[in-house]
Design a protein around this motif. Structure first.
Motif, short mmCIF file in Angstrom:
data_model
loop_
_atom_site.label_atom_id
_atom_site.label_comp_id
_atom_site.label_asym_id
_atom_site.label_seq_id
_atom_site.Cartn_x
_atom_site.Cartn_y
_atom_site.Cartn_z
N UNK A 12 0.85 -1.21 0.00
CA UNK A 12 0.00 0.00 0.00
C UNK A 12 0.88 1.25 0.00
N UNK A 13 1.97 1.21 0.77
CA UNK A 13 2.89 2.35 0.80
C UNK A 13 3.57 2.57 -0.54
N UNK A 14 3.93 1.50 -1.21
CA UNK A 14 4.56 1.62 -2.52
C UNK A 14 3.59 2.16 -3.56
N UNK A 15 2.35 1.73 -3.50
CA UNK A 15 1.35 2.24 -4.43
C UNK A 15 1.17 3.74 -4.27
N UNK A 16 1.10 4.19 -3.02
CA UNK A 16 0.97 5.64 -2.78
C UNK A 16 2.20 6.38 -3.26
N UNK A 17 3.37 5.85 -2.93
CA UNK A 17 4.61 6.53 -3.29
C UNK A 17 4.79 6.62 -4.81
N UNK A 18 4.45 5.56 -5.51
CA UNK A 18 4.61 5.53 -6.95
C UNK A 18 3.47 6.23 -7.69
N UNK A 19 2.42 6.58 -6.96
CA UNK A 19 1.29 7.26 -7.57
C UNK A 19 0.61 6.42 -8.64
N UNK A 20 0.45 5.14 -8.36
CA UNK A 20 -0.14 4.23 -9.33
C UNK A 20 -1.17 3.35 -8.65
N UNK A 21 -2.01 2.72 -9.46
CA UNK A 21 -3.04 1.84 -8.90
C UNK A 21 -2.64 0.38 -8.92
N UNK A 22 -1.46 0.08 -9.51
CA UNK A 22 -1.02 -1.31 -9.51
C UNK A 22 0.49 -1.39 -9.66
N UNK A 23 1.03 -2.48 -9.13
CA UNK A 23 2.43 -2.83 -9.28
C UNK A 23 2.47 -4.02 -10.23
N UNK A 24 3.30 -3.92 -11.25
CA UNK A 24 3.33 -4.98 -12.25
C UNK A 24 4.04 -6.23 -11.75
N UNK A 25 5.11 -6.04 -10.95
CA UNK A 25 5.85 -7.19 -10.41
C UNK A 25 6.28 -6.87 -8.99
N UNK A 26 5.92 -7.75 -8.06
CA UNK A 26 6.30 -7.59 -6.65
C UNK A 26 7.22 -8.73 -6.26
#
Length: 311
Positions: A104-118
């Motif tokens: 959730x923190x990475x999504x906010x920081x990256x300003x995106x609604x999804x991460x392609x690879x975690x």
């Protein structure tokens, strides 16, 4: 730029990616110049981690703030990030709560609604595969993470996760360079008496395991000499290797970075090189090694010049 197929994600991606570990102190213009140099070279895959920077999510925030990607621009790149390290505590945490919170923190920081690879950043000795599976399933079903992988994991650690995790393990990011290549060197020296190189330190056959199981190996620190800060281009430390790299660079009309990268991309495992530089010129230089056709003799020659034993 040569592309590779990430089998379990059905993704066609460049065989080089840009790592954003060191961008915290760059200006917005410098971040944009770095990313532009990568995009111009055909690199549209960007590697982050929640711990990159002087505080959690700092480099992810810097990337997003500098680029301010539109939705269409976001669709044209692949964003990868890693979680699981607790730097202030000095431990690793793959619990359900930690994974969900950090994503959730990475999504906010990256300003995106999804991460392609975690990716799970480092193996957690206290991991409970069922918790990882629950986190992965929730993140996938909510659309917040599309694909999953690991970093610095052995075959046994991956198999342990797979006892519960149902989402495919797509990638394993490990340290690899000409001079830091025990995962390759061990196999070459296998069954050689009195050879420390033959000692198994990765759980056994990591590259073969990943090839058999369709897991893409991502090579971090492709220019580092080993565990320290020195690089393999250090003439004082690696005179024979640098001489051979320079000769091949002149032969192919490229910079030394291209030869170091090509040593990795030449491997039939279809590895992806993670470039951690902040210098656009070095990105461009390395990109020339994406599909540079080193011969077997040249590949093994570099391996031997780095000090590895070919029985």
């Amino acid at each position: 730029m040569k592309t590779i197929h990430m089998r379990h994600a059905d993704l066609q991606v460049p065989n080089m990616a840009l790592g954003l570990l060191r961008i915290a102190d760059l200006s917005d213009d410098e971040v944009r110049a770095l990313v532009t140099s990568a995009r111009d070279a055909g690199i549209d895959y960007f590697d982050h981690a929640d711990i990159y920077g002087t505080r959690l999510h700092e480099c992810e925030e810097r990337f997003a703030r500098a680029l301010r990607l539109s939705s269409s621009e976001r669709d044209r790149i692949t964003l990868q990030t890693k979680v699981g390290i607790v730097p202030d505590g000095g431990y690793y945490d793959h619990s359900y709560d930690h994974l969900i919170t950090q994503v959730e923190g990475s999504l906010r920081a990256l300003g995106t609604d999804r991460i392609d690879m975690l990716l799970l950043h480092r193996p957690d000795a206290l991991v409970e595969p069922e918790e990882v599976a629950r986190a992965f399933d929730e993140l996938y079903s909510s659309g917040k993470v599309r694909h999953f992988g690991v970093s610095n994991h052995t075959p046994g650690q991956i198999d342990l996760l797979k006892t519960a995790v149902t989402r495919p393990i797509v990638a394993n990011q490990v340290q690899l360079s000409i001079t830091h290549s025990p995962i390759i060197a061990q196999g070459i020296a296998a069954n050689t008496p009195d050879s420390d190189q033959a000692a198994v330190r990765d759980g056994g056959g990591l590259i073969d395991y990943c090839r058999i199981n369709g897991i893409t190996i991502q090579a971090w620190s492709p220019f580092k000499s080993g565990s320290g800060e020195s690089v393999l281009f250090d003439r004082g430390r690696h005179p024979e290797l640098t001489e051979r790299i320079d000769a091949l660079a002149a032969q192919y009309g490229v910079e030394p970075e291209a030869i170091a990268a090509a040593w990795i991309t030449r491997h039939p495992a279809d590895m992806q090189v993670i470039l951690g530089t902040t210098r656009p010129a070095r990105v461009r230089a390395a990109a020339a090694g994406s599909d540079l056709p080193l011969t077997r003799a040249e590949w093994y020659g570099l391996f031997s010049a780095a000090g590895w034993h070919v029985p």
